[in-house]
Design a protein around this motif. Structure first.
Motif, mmCIF file in Angstrom:
data_model
loop_
_atom_site.group_PDB
_atom_site.id
_atom_site.type_symbol
_atom_site.label_atom_id
_atom_site.label_comp_id
_atom_site.label_asym_id
_atom_site.label_seq_id
_atom_site.Cartn_x
_atom_site.Cartn_y
_atom_site.Cartn_z
ATOM 1 N N ILE A 48 -24.533 48.007 -18.325
ATOM 2 C CA ILE A 48 -24.925 48.631 -19.595
ATOM 3 C C ILE A 48 -25.058 50.141 -19.482
ATOM 4 C CG2 ILE A 48 -26.009 46.548 -20.507
ATOM 5 C CD1 ILE A 48 -28.729 47.759 -19.776
ATOM 6 N N ASP A 49 -25.275 50.646 -18.255
ATOM 7 C CA ASP A 49 -25.365 52.095 -18.042
ATOM 8 C C ASP A 49 -24.301 52.572 -17.067
ATOM 9 O OD1 ASP A 49 -27.527 52.634 -19.749
ATOM 10 O OD2 ASP A 49 -28.955 51.987 -18.223
ATOM 11 N N GLY A 50 -23.139 51.946 -17.084
ATOM 12 C CA GLY A 50 -22.067 52.298 -16.168
ATOM 13 C C GLY A 50 -22.028 51.357 -14.992
ATOM 14 N N GLY A 51 -21.044 51.543 -14.162
ATOM 15 C CA GLY A 51 -20.881 50.675 -13.002
ATOM 16 C C GLY A 51 -20.389 49.292 -13.410
ATOM 17 N N PHE A 52 -20.440 48.381 -12.461
ATOM 18 C CA PHE A 52 -19.952 47.028 -12.701
ATOM 19 C C PHE A 52 -20.944 46.004 -12.177
ATOM 20 C CE2 PHE A 52 -16.189 49.643 -12.665
ATOM 21 C CZ PHE A 52 -15.543 49.204 -13.798
ATOM 22 N N VAL A 53 -20.911 44.836 -12.771
ATOM 23 C CA VAL A 53 -21.764 43.720 -12.369
ATOM 24 C C VAL A 53 -20.851 42.540 -12.072
ATOM 25 C CG1 VAL A 53 -23.596 42.147 -13.083
ATOM 26 C CG2 VAL A 53 -23.623 44.529 -13.872
ATOM 27 N N MET A 54 -20.997 41.979 -10.872
ATOM 28 C CA MET A 54 -20.246 40.771 -10.529
ATOM 29 C C MET A 54 -20.987 39.570 -11.114
ATOM 30 S SD MET A 54 -17.629 41.758 -8.797
ATOM 31 C CE MET A 54 -17.022 40.236 -8.126
ATOM 32 N N LEU A 55 -20.274 38.754 -11.813
ATOM 33 C CA LEU A 55 -20.871 37.550 -12.389
ATOM 34 C C LEU A 55 -20.577 36.391 -11.438
ATOM 35 C CD1 LEU A 55 -19.710 38.124 -16.066
ATOM 36 C CD2 LEU A 55 -21.893 38.745 -15.015
ATOM 37 N N GLY A 56 -21.623 35.871 -10.840
ATOM 38 C CA GLY A 56 -21.425 34.865 -9.808
ATOM 39 C C GLY A 56 -21.926 33.492 -10.199
ATOM 40 N N LYS A 57 -21.752 32.590 -9.262
ATOM 41 C CA LYS A 57 -22.207 31.215 -9.446
ATOM 42 C C LYS A 57 -23.684 31.117 -9.142
ATOM 43 C CE LYS A 57 -18.083 28.701 -8.390
ATOM 44 N NZ LYS A 57 -17.970 27.327 -8.729
ATOM 45 N N ARG A 58 -24.311 30.163 -9.723
ATOM 46 C CA ARG A 58 -25.712 29.860 -9.447
ATOM 47 C C ARG A 58 -25.748 28.601 -8.604
ATOM 48 N NH1 ARG A 58 -25.912 34.265 -10.365
ATOM 49 N NH2 ARG A 58 -26.485 35.304 -12.269
ATOM 50 N N THR A 59 -26.339 28.700 -7.424
ATOM 51 C CA THR A 59 -26.388 27.526 -6.556
ATOM 52 C C THR A 59 -27.230 26.414 -7.168
ATOM 53 O OG1 THR A 59 -28.202 28.503 -5.289
ATOM 54 C CG2 THR A 59 -25.961 28.809 -4.433
ATOM 55 N N SER A 60 -28.171 26.779 -8.028
ATOM 56 C CA SER A 60 -29.005 25.758 -8.662
ATOM 57 C C SER A 60 -28.193 24.869 -9.600
ATOM 58 C CB SER A 60 -30.150 26.411 -9.437
ATOM 59 O OG SER A 60 -29.641 27.261 -10.453
ATOM 60 N N LYS A 61 -27.017 25.318 -10.007
ATOM 61 C CA LYS A 61 -26.154 24.537 -10.893
ATOM 62 C C LYS A 61 -25.062 23.781 -10.134
ATOM 63 C CE LYS A 61 -27.747 26.519 -14.780
ATOM 64 N NZ LYS A 61 -28.713 25.855 -15.570
ATOM 65 N N MET A 62 -24.981 24.010 -8.831
ATOM 66 C CA MET A 62 -23.911 23.393 -8.047
ATOM 67 C C MET A 62 -24.163 21.912 -7.817
ATOM 68 S SD MET A 62 -22.999 26.096 -5.067
ATOM 69 C CE MET A 62 -22.327 27.693 -5.464
ATOM 70 N N ARG A 63 -23.081 21.178 -7.769
ATOM 71 C CA ARG A 63 -23.115 19.778 -7.380
ATOM 72 C C ARG A 63 -23.161 19.708 -5.851
ATOM 73 N NH1 ARG A 63 -24.609 17.400 -11.642
ATOM 74 N NH2 ARG A 63 -23.155 16.994 -13.301
#
Length: 151
Positions: free
Chosen positions: A99-114
């Motif tokens: 939101i103020d520049g730069g980048f954000v990696m959108l990753g997986k959540r281990t709590s949602k993993m099978r």
């Protein structure tokens, strides 16, 4: 905000109770909006044992492996390694502008993993650690032996 109702059914006796609960929830939900009902086999989310395996491994990697961040090599905390290594499960990475520049990696959540996907993550971490000379601590080795015996 959406709400989710999850009911595990392990026997025919529990099925009657589940049908009544789901029916009541659908009726309440329909008063506000359309409702989606999903059924799935409970080959389940990751287990607590799997989660206990993860953190000693990430701690070992964080103490022994430096990684390039913002142009310099650094030791990262286990939480950052979790983001890096879970991103390694996918062949395609998702990136969003900050939101103020730069980048954000959108990753997986281990709590949602099978369970199966979490097992792949554990194997990936061991392979990564082996390729980077990580000497596994007693807690990490103990949980790995338990993991290997269970698969």
């Amino acid at each position: 905000m959406s709400k989710e109702l999850v009911i595990a059914v392990r026997s025919l006796q529990e099925m009657q109770y589940a049908i009544a609960r789901v029916s009541a929830a659908i009726g309440k939900g329909l008063e506000r909006a359309p409702v989606e009902v999903a059924l799935r086999h409970q080959n389940g989310k990751r287990t607590l044992d799997q989660n206990r395996k993860l953190w000693p491994m990430l701690t070992d990697v964080s103490r022994q492996v430096q990684w390039l961040v913002n142009g310099s090599m650094d030791h990262l905390p286990p939480e950052d390694w979790k983001d890096i290594l879970t991103a390694g499960l996918d062949s395609e990475q998702r990136v969003a502008p900050g939101i103020d520049g730069g980048f954000v990696m959108l990753g997986k959540r281990t709590s949602k993993m099978r369970k199966a996907e979490f097992a792949q993550l554990i194997e990936l971490i061991y392979a990564f650690g082996s390729n980077h000379g990580v000497q596994w601590s007693e807690p990490a080795l103990a949980v790995y032996e338990q993991y290997r015996e269970a698969t």
